[in-house]
Design an enzyme around this catalytic site. Structure first.
Site, short mmCIF file in Angstrom:
data_model
loop_
_atom_site.label_atom_id
_atom_site.label_comp_id
_atom_site.label_asym_id
_atom_site.label_seq_id
_atom_site.Cartn_x
_atom_site.Cartn_y
_atom_site.Cartn_z
CG ASP A 1 0.57 -38.64 4.47
OD1 ASP A 1 0.26 -38.32 3.31
OD2 ASP A 1 1.55 -39.35 4.73
CE LYS B 1 1.96 -41.64 2.42
NZ LYS B 1 3.02 -40.73 2.84
#
Ligand SMILES: NC(=O)c1ccc[n+]([C@@H]2O[C@H](COP(=O)([O-])OP(=O)(O)OC[C@H]3O[C@@H](n4cnc5c(N)ncnc54)[C@H](OP(=O)(O)O)[C@@H]3O)[C@@H](O)[C@H]2O)c1
Length: 448
Positions: A217, A221
């Site tokens: 995750d 980003k």
């Protein structure tokens, strides 16, 4: 359901604001909260922004599910293509998640001339450049403030407020789940499994937490931030990603004794030659560094630029409210741009930049070894480090006999040299195992 069948009157702006009709793809955690915000604050938004976004359609997977949202049942459909192609939808919001069917739906919406707002980091990290190209070709907005840092306005800060800046580094805690787990390990002495179970019980971690705890995750980003900060194309596959599953309470405790906190960091940098690196890994951060005091599920992003110096953005990186308010901001922007027949910030075609592999980077390292407590062990270990140009800054020896440990912090060293050192250390008879290797970030090394 609001019955709107005529095209929007984007010039009507007098007593009220221009009505802009929103079609939603998904109405789960984020989508439902967006509906509530747009409903509850409709008059405030109209008064302050000159646009009145009204949700007119929403596609979901399960039409039978009970939803506590201010939208008539007749506005729901199980066919997302209906929303994307509807004549009575001016702006599409994608809050389905995943890359498919979300990616093709976003592309179809853009191709039919509708601006799109999405909160989907996975989609932007994997297909962002292609979707931005479609948006550019079709002359519509593709906005994704909520995709990184939830309620923290980092995308706008980097692309608009810092548009004229030469950003050198973006460094941050961009995953609330792992920050929560590491905080509990540090403050309560919990082990990884117990801290994760607590995070799951409190709703800070998903039933399948692998994307968070394995660093994927945060890598998505980091890819988005690196692409925007350096005007280039960095995909998730370009990001070195290490998670926190191997973090042991011994290292959390040792970090504190040495004056550090362990944080999962996303780091994107550009060097003087224009080459970019993006990586995610747990790191020892000095307790005096602002990132060390970012606790629990909070996120913080540090931006370093030539003119602005250091900036830190801090807040809730996820959750229904923070994410939905970021989506709402994008919807209002897209609606305002439609009304003014304008477009959002210009996204320049990406410039090709070399991606530096991790092995070419340098950092200070923390190293913990299980060793046999015998005269000459330290000299043997130090000899191997020295042969690979890794110089020791401090060393602590703990325990006795077969249960001894050597803990070292090195001076600035090349990653490739440290990896070669580890291979040799593991073959050394007096070294039982390399128990931990962590990079030290946020501290200037004095010359060895
Ligand atoms: N939750 C957060 O804190 C957060 C933070 C930052 C970013 N985001 C991002 O926001 C997006 C949405 O997250 P979320 O937490 O709101 O997800 P969620 O609660 O799982 O909601 C997903 C929604 O999409 C619908 N859906 C799924 N597949 C569909 C399909 N094939 N066709 C039509 N509808 C479909 C679901 O329908 P049903 O309701 O019928 O199941 C549901 O309404 C994701 O990209 C996520 O990464 C979330």
């Amino acid at each position: 359901m609001t019955d709107i069948t005529s095209p929007p009157d984007l010039t009507a702006f007098g007593a009220d604001a221009a009505l802009v009709r929103v079609g939603m793809l998904g109405c789960g955690t984020v989508g439902a909260e967006l509906l509530r915000i747009l409903d509850r604050r409709a008059d405030q938004i109209a008064r302050e922004t000159g646009v009145r976004p009204v949700v007119v359609r929403a596609a979901v997977r399960d039409l039978g599910r009970r939803r506590d949202v201010p939208l008539d049942a007749s506005a729901f459909t199980s066919d997302p293509h209906e929303v994307v192609t509807a004549k009575d939808v001016d702006v599409v919001v994608e809050v389905v998640g995943g890359t498919e069917p979300a990616g093709d739906l976003v592309a179809a919406a853009l191709e039919s001339g509708k601006p799109v707002v999405t909160a989907n980091k996975e989609l932007i990290a994997r297909r962002g450049p292609e979707l931005l190209e479609i948006a550019e070709a079709c002359g519509v907005d593709l906005l994704f403030e909520a995709a990184v840092g939830g309620g923290i306005p980092v995308i706008r800060s980097v692309t608009e407020s810092l548009a004229g800046e030469h950003v050198r580094r973006v460094l941050g805690i961009v995953n609330g789940t792992t920050n929560y787990v590491l905080t509990r390990m540090s403050e309560e002495g919990s082990d990884f499994a117990a801290a994760l179970a607590e995070a799951q019980a409190l709703g800070y971690a998903e039933a399948d937490p692998s994307a968070d705890v394995e660093g994927r995750d945060a890598a998505q980003k980091a890819a988005i931030l690196a692409s925007l900060a350096f005007g280039t194309r960095v995909s998730e596959a370009d990001v070195h990603a290490e998670g926190i599953t191997h973090i042991h309470p011994t290292d959390v405790d040792m970090a504190r004794r040495l004056g550090y906190a362990i944080k999962l960091l996303a780091i994107a940098e550009v060097d003087d030659a224009g080459a970019v690196s993006a990586r995610v890994h747990p790191a020892m951060v000095p307790l005096t560094h602002p990132l060390a005091s970012v606790r629990l599920s909070f996120n913080a992003i540090f931006v370093e630029g030539d003119s602005a110096g250091e900036l830190m953005l801090y807040g809730r990186g996820a959750g229904a409210g923070p994410t939905a308010i970021a989506v709402a901001g994008d919807v209002i922007d897209a609606a305002r741009n439609l009304r003014q027949r304008a477009r959002g910030p210009h996204v320049a075609p990406p410039v090709y930049r070399t991606i530096r592999p991790l092995t070419s980077m340098s950092s200070m390292f923390y190293l913990r070894l299980h060793v046999v407590d015998r005269p000459g062990v330290l000299a043997a270990v130090a000899g191997i480090l020295g042969r690979h140009d890794v110089s020791i800054r401090s060393v602590i020896q703990e325990g006795r006999r077969d249960d001894a440990e050597l803990v070292m912090v090195t001076h600035l060293s090349r990653e490739a040299d440290m990896q070669a050192t580890l291979v040799e250390l593991e073959q050394l008879e007096v070294v039982g195992s390399v128990a931990a290797l962590l990079r030290v970030v946020g501290e200037e090394d004095e010359t060895p």
